[in-house]
Design a protein around this motif. Structure first.
Motif: not given
Length: 310
Positions: A22-27, A199-206, A211-212, A215-223
């Motif tokens: 799930p993290d990989a899919i998010a990021g 490797h998950l940080l770029p998705a959070a920054m972008r 979609a919202p 985006a929330a899942r990407a920020r959560e995984a990076a955090s």
């Protein structure tokens, strides 16, 4: 075999399916390239082998084609489909496709008779096979011979050896293991933590590009990944920390991202970072060394004296 493999993953490594995937899919979407780029790269890599296979098949005439040849070509097609679906256009994703196609061409050539092998078309096919199969490796060897990559890897390795040794640890704020991890392996130093990079940080920054909910899942995984790294730094206090300062950082696209400035917003990281002093850069990497404990104490005393001369 397939069901047994899946069952083994569920029993022995369930976090892979319910955490890592799930993290990989998010990021990982942040690393994808336009489809046209991916297709073009795959075509450039596989076209010589496909052309060589066609020449060799034509040379066989009415002779039967070895059963192994089409099996290998189908395996190459499957591996190519996998590379296309990943949509990142990274060269190593195409290695299995090139390898299977290469072996299929070799099988076709081995099955041809002496008369076929003496034909000009067979000679052209052999040149194409060699160029497609060994070209990438020869290109990498050429780059190493010119010192384009080895110099900074050797300098990083020497730094890790001198400041971390075999007992200390090192870490790097990067999104690609290129350069830093070869240097870690060459130095014998110990890598801090279990993640190769952030490797998950770029998705959070972008995240504003998607979609919202995503985006929330990407920020959560990076955090969570950043929090784990900060906790690791607090526990291990790596002797050397490398920070990617290249203008074009993998995954960030056009974002002008500064790791130190971004992470320093975290009070815990800022407190840890006060123990590090910047060293001279290596290539496009900023280098930070952990202060010697005695030197930190002396500096603290001097700062206290400046505040209170009495």
């Amino acid at each position: 075999v397939g069901f047994g493999y899946l069952g083994a993953v569920l029993v022995f490594a369930p976090d892979y399916l319910f955490g890592n995937m799930p993290d990989a899919i998010a990021g990982y979407w942040a690393y994808q390239q336009p489809v046209s780029n991916v297709v073009a790269r795959a075509a450039l890599a596989l076209a010589p082998l496909a052309f060589a296979a066609g020449l060799l098949r034509r040379g066989l005439g009415d002779e039967p084609v070895p059963a192994l040849a089409p099996i290998l070509m189908l395996a190459s097609a499957g591996a190519c489909l996998s590379a296309l679906l990943q949509a990142k256009s990274w060269s190593y994703h195409l290695v299995p496709a090139i390898g299977f196609a290469f072996m299929g061409c070799v099988v076709l050539y081995a099955a041809s008779g002496g008369g076929v092998r003496r034909q000009p078309l067979a000679a052209v096919a052999v040149v194409l096979i060699a160029a497609a199969g060994f070209g990438p490796a020869l290109r990498d060897l050429g780059e190493r011979a010119l010192g384009r990559e080895t110099d900074r890897i050797e300098r990083l390795a020497a730094l890790f050896r001198s400041h971390a040794g075999e007992t200390g640890s090192v870490f790097a704020f990067v999104t690609s293991p290129r350069d830093v991890h070869p240097a870690v392996l060459a130095s014998g130093a110990r890598w801090m933590g279990s993640a190769c990079c952030l490797h998950l940080l770029p998705a959070a920054m972008r995240a504003d590009e998607i979609a919202p909910d995503a985006a929330a899942r990407a920020r959560e995984a990076a955090s969570l990944q950043v929090a784990a790294v900060v906790a690791g730094m607090a526990a291990e206090r790596p002797a050397v920390v490398v920070v990617d300062a290249h203008q074009d950082k993998l995954g960030f696209r056009d974002h002008d991202f500064d790791y130190v400035a971004h992470l320093s917003k975290d009070a815990r990281f800022a407190a840890l970072w006060a123990d590090y002093v910047e060293h001279e850069p290596i290539g496009g990497f900023r280098v930070f060394l952990r202060r010697d404990p005695l030197a930190r104490a002396v500096e603290h005393d001097r700062a206290r004296d400046r505040r209170d001369p009495s």
